[in-house]
Design a protein around this motif. Sequence first.
Motif, PDB file in Angstrom:
ATOM      1  N   LYS A   1      23.340  58.561  14.001  1.00  0.00           N
ATOM      2  CA  LYS A   1      21.979  58.939  14.379  1.00  0.00           C
ATOM      3  C   LYS A   1      21.714  58.837  15.870  1.00  0.00           C
ATOM      4  N   ALA A   2      22.678  58.370  16.651  1.00  0.00           N
ATOM      5  CA  ALA A   2      22.427  58.008  18.046  1.00  0.00           C
ATOM      6  C   ALA A   2      22.631  59.207  18.965  1.00  0.00           C
ATOM      7  N   HIS A   3      21.564  59.674  19.585  1.00  0.00           N
ATOM      8  CA  HIS A   3      21.653  60.741  20.578  1.00  0.00           C
ATOM      9  C   HIS A   3      22.106  60.212  21.938  1.00  0.00           C
ATOM     10  N   VAL A   4      21.977  58.911  22.167  1.00  0.00           N
ATOM     11  CA  VAL A   4      22.462  58.270  23.390  1.00  0.00           C
ATOM     12  C   VAL A   4      23.337  57.095  22.987  1.00  0.00           C
ATOM     13  N   ASP A   5      24.016  56.489  23.961  1.00  0.00           N
ATOM     14  CA  ASP A   5      24.839  55.322  23.668  1.00  0.00           C
ATOM     15  C   ASP A   5      23.960  54.119  23.331  1.00  0.00           C
ATOM     16  N   VAL A   6      24.410  53.317  22.384  1.00  0.00           N
ATOM     17  CA  VAL A   6      23.609  52.211  21.867  1.00  0.00           C
ATOM     18  C   VAL A   6      24.460  50.950  21.785  1.00  0.00           C
ATOM     19  N   GLY A   7      23.934  49.867  22.344  1.00  0.00           N
ATOM     20  CA  GLY A   7      24.505  48.537  22.167  1.00  0.00           C
ATOM     21  C   GLY A   7      23.505  47.646  21.460  1.00  0.00           C
ATOM     22  N   PHE A   8      23.898  46.402  21.220  1.00  0.00           N
ATOM     23  CA  PHE A   8      23.077  45.518  20.395  1.00  0.00           C
ATOM     24  C   PHE A   8      23.024  44.114  20.991  1.00  0.00           C
ATOM     25  N   TRP A   9      21.823  43.541  20.963  1.00  0.00           N
ATOM     26  CA  TRP A   9      21.633  42.112  21.209  1.00  0.00           C
ATOM     27  C   TRP A   9      21.750  41.379  19.877  1.00  0.00           C
ATOM     28  N   GLY A  10      22.230  40.150  19.923  1.00  0.00           N
ATOM     29  CA  GLY A  10      22.126  39.248  18.792  1.00  0.00           C
ATOM     30  C   GLY A  10      20.857  38.416  18.901  1.00  0.00           C
ATOM     31  N   GLY A  11      20.558  37.665  17.844  1.00  0.00           N
ATOM     32  CA  GLY A  11      19.390  36.801  17.848  1.00  0.00           C
ATOM     33  C   GLY A  11      19.771  35.349  17.710  1.00  0.00           C
TER      34      GLY A  11
ATOM     35  N   PHE B   1      17.499  69.786  21.763  1.00  0.00           N
ATOM     36  CA  PHE B   1      18.458  68.702  21.603  1.00  0.00           C
ATOM     37  C   PHE B   1      19.727  69.194  20.930  1.00  0.00           C
ATOM     38  N   THR B   2      20.844  68.592  21.291  1.00  0.00           N
ATOM     39  CA  THR B   2      22.079  68.783  20.546  1.00  0.00           C
ATOM     40  C   THR B   2      22.087  67.845  19.341  1.00  0.00           C
ATOM     41  N   GLU B   3      23.105  67.950  18.539  1.00  0.00           N
ATOM     42  CA  GLU B   3      23.328  66.949  17.496  1.00  0.00           C
ATOM     43  C   GLU B   3      23.708  65.621  18.163  1.00  0.00           C
ATOM     44  N   PRO B   4      23.538  64.493  17.461  1.00  0.00           N
ATOM     45  CA  PRO B   4      23.806  63.188  18.084  1.00  0.00           C
ATOM     46  C   PRO B   4      25.229  63.074  18.608  1.00  0.00           C
ATOM     47  N   ARG B   5      25.355  62.617  19.853  1.00  0.00           N
ATOM     48  CA  ARG B   5      26.660  62.418  20.470  1.00  0.00           C
ATOM     49  C   ARG B   5      26.832  61.012  21.037  1.00  0.00           C
ATOM     50  N   GLY B   6      25.878  60.133  20.768  1.00  0.00           N
ATOM     51  CA  GLY B   6      25.966  58.786  21.296  1.00  0.00           C
ATOM     52  C   GLY B   6      27.061  57.977  20.629  1.00  0.00           C
ATOM     53  N   ARG B   7      27.538  56.995  21.381  1.00  0.00           N
ATOM     54  CA  ARG B   7      28.537  56.059  20.865  1.00  0.00           C
ATOM     55  C   ARG B   7      27.927  54.675  20.753  1.00  0.00           C
TER      56      ARG B   7
ATOM     57  N   TRP C   1       8.415  52.574  11.312  1.00  0.00           N
ATOM     58  CA  TRP C   1       7.941  52.254  12.664  1.00  0.00           C
ATOM     59  C   TRP C   1       8.691  53.068  13.721  1.00  0.00           C
ATOM     60  N   GLU C   2      10.006  53.216  13.540  1.00  0.00           N
ATOM     61  CA  GLU C   2      10.815  54.002  14.492  1.00  0.00           C
ATOM     62  C   GLU C   2      12.105  54.414  13.794  1.00  0.00           C
ATOM     63  N   GLY C   3      13.263  54.053  14.309  1.00  0.00           N
ATOM     64  CA  GLY C   3      14.536  54.460  13.748  1.00  0.00           C
ATOM     65  C   GLY C   3      15.439  54.998  14.834  1.00  0.00           C
ATOM     66  N   PHE C   4      16.755  54.963  14.594  1.00  0.00           N
ATOM     67  CA  PHE C   4      17.706  55.368  15.635  1.00  0.00           C
ATOM     68  C   PHE C   4      17.585  56.847  15.985  1.00  0.00           C
ATOM     69  N   TRP C   5      17.324  57.701  15.005  1.00  0.00           N
ATOM     70  CA  TRP C   5      17.223  59.131  15.291  1.00  0.00           C
ATOM     71  C   TRP C   5      16.092  59.406  16.273  1.00  0.00           C
ATOM     72  N   THR C   6      14.907  58.916  15.982  1.00  0.00           N
ATOM     73  CA  THR C   6      13.756  59.226  16.839  1.00  0.00           C
ATOM     74  C   THR C   6      13.789  58.439  18.139  1.00  0.00           C
ATOM     75  N   ALA C   7      14.190  57.183  18.090  1.00  0.00           N
ATOM     76  CA  ALA C   7      14.219  56.371  19.318  1.00  0.00           C
ATOM     77  C   ALA C   7      15.188  56.952  20.328  1.00  0.00           C
TER      78      ALA C   7
ATOM     79  N   ILE D   1      22.722  66.855  26.523  1.00  0.00           N
ATOM     80  CA  ILE D   1      22.238  66.478  25.196  1.00  0.00           C
ATOM     81  C   ILE D   1      20.795  66.892  24.962  1.00  0.00           C
ATOM     82  N   VAL D   2      20.054  67.163  26.032  1.00  0.00           N
ATOM     83  CA  VAL D   2      18.707  67.708  25.888  1.00  0.00           C
ATOM     84  C   VAL D   2      18.394  68.494  27.151  1.00  0.00           C
ATOM     85  N   ALA D   3      17.755  69.645  26.964  1.00  0.00           N
ATOM     86  CA  ALA D   3      17.304  70.459  28.090  1.00  0.00           C
ATOM     87  C   ALA D   3      16.039  71.184  27.666  1.00  0.00           C
ATOM     88  N   ASP D   4      14.973  70.963  28.419  1.00  0.00           N
ATOM     89  CA  ASP D   4      13.695  71.640  28.150  1.00  0.00           C
ATOM     90  C   ASP D   4      13.268  71.493  26.699  1.00  0.00           C
TER      91      ASP D   4
END
Length: 444
Positions: free
Chosen positions: A119-129, A434-440, A74-80, A428-431
């Motif tokens: 896999k994260a090109h941007v910074d990523v946090g998480f919600w719990g459920g 993309f660079t390699e993933p640099r997200g934390r 459906w998606e994934g961290f790399w593409t999202a 991290i992206v221009a025109d």
Amino acid sequence: MSDADLVLRSTRVITPEGTRAASVAVTAGTITAVLPHDADVPAGARLEDVGDDVLLPGLVDTHVHVNDPGRTEWEGFWTATRAAAAGGITTLVDMPLNSVPPTTTVEHLRTKQRVARDKAHVDVGFWGGALPDNVKDLRPLHDAGVFGFKAFLSPSGVDEFPHLDQEQLAQSLAEIAGFDGLLIVHAEDPHHLAAAPQHGGPRYADFLASRPRDAEDTAIAALVAHARRLHARVHVLHLSSSDALPLIARARADGVRLTVETCPHYLTLTAEEVPDGASEFKCCPPIREAANQDLLWQALADGTIDCVVTDHSPSTADLKTDDFATAWGGISGLQLSLPAVWTAARARGHGLEDVVRWMSSRTAALVGLDGRKGAIAPGHDADFAVLAPDETFTVDPAALQHRNRVTAYAGRTLYGVVRSTWLRGERIVADGDFTEPRGRLLTR
């Protein structure tokens, strides 16, 4: 500024004090000064002059379904995160469901973090459920750094994430209030949904009737009552019904600790224009009528609605059938959220400063990142989007970074081309490159 290693210069920099010509000094990934446009560049610093393009803080999207692990088709961290970066989003917070396992225990959180880390090109946090049977897991998840807890008040659409009834909602909210956590809620009442006509088929009018406004209004009223009694922090996800706005305004005036979001698709698309059978427009709660949309915009302008987030919720194309009753409900919006909202906002007399407030500063504040994200100000991460606000483009699904290139915006002409996106002072992206993933990975 003498130790700066990067200076970004623009005739239009959006700061908390307003838009002005400025040079933004960056040292080791952190903004250290916002100086006059013609300030001297320190020896050894690199100058990036973007001319008349607008330099704005990277957007913070707190409502994203990445679906990884478990539903990576459906998606994934790399593409999202590539889609996010392409759209000027530098921070996202991943929802706890549609991945397998859902983020409902610390063990499941660690699983998701392991998957995301490289896999994260941007910074990523998480919600719990918050589920009917995991009250005991809420405090450990909070201590492990989730930004809050999502609950559904009606069926979520996936079996592994059951909804809360009113008694279970009260139990979960009491536990979360005990450590001053945040509960974010998909607010539709299951009884009102069950009583609504359920015809199925391709007619959008039938689908709209099956998710009535009073389902939202009733669920929000119940949530407000619990929050008032427990003095708890609650947040209404993806508000669609304008009928709930007076209740929300009264609750906030009374001191209820309530915040509210809406989404680009509710602000830019209307029920009247959805073709029958076009389930790329299906989401829950649904896209409603133009008159309803006008009131959502008014509520954004007056502050009744706090922020705008994507609720990016993709699926494989085969699940987007022409039967609105059975098609997957979710709109993919990460890459297009900024131009979509900007196009509609400018037509209604709003400026880019408003869009930044709704999509960056207030979303950062919602998750407690407003000391680091959401502003071009000293001490903040050097996260930027460079936008050509008057340039247009026509949405071509083939140009999207989402894994499944299904979009309700196909063929639309939008204002606002994202020239480049920067994360902690690194482009991290221009025109489209993309660079390699640099997200934390971020924690509360």
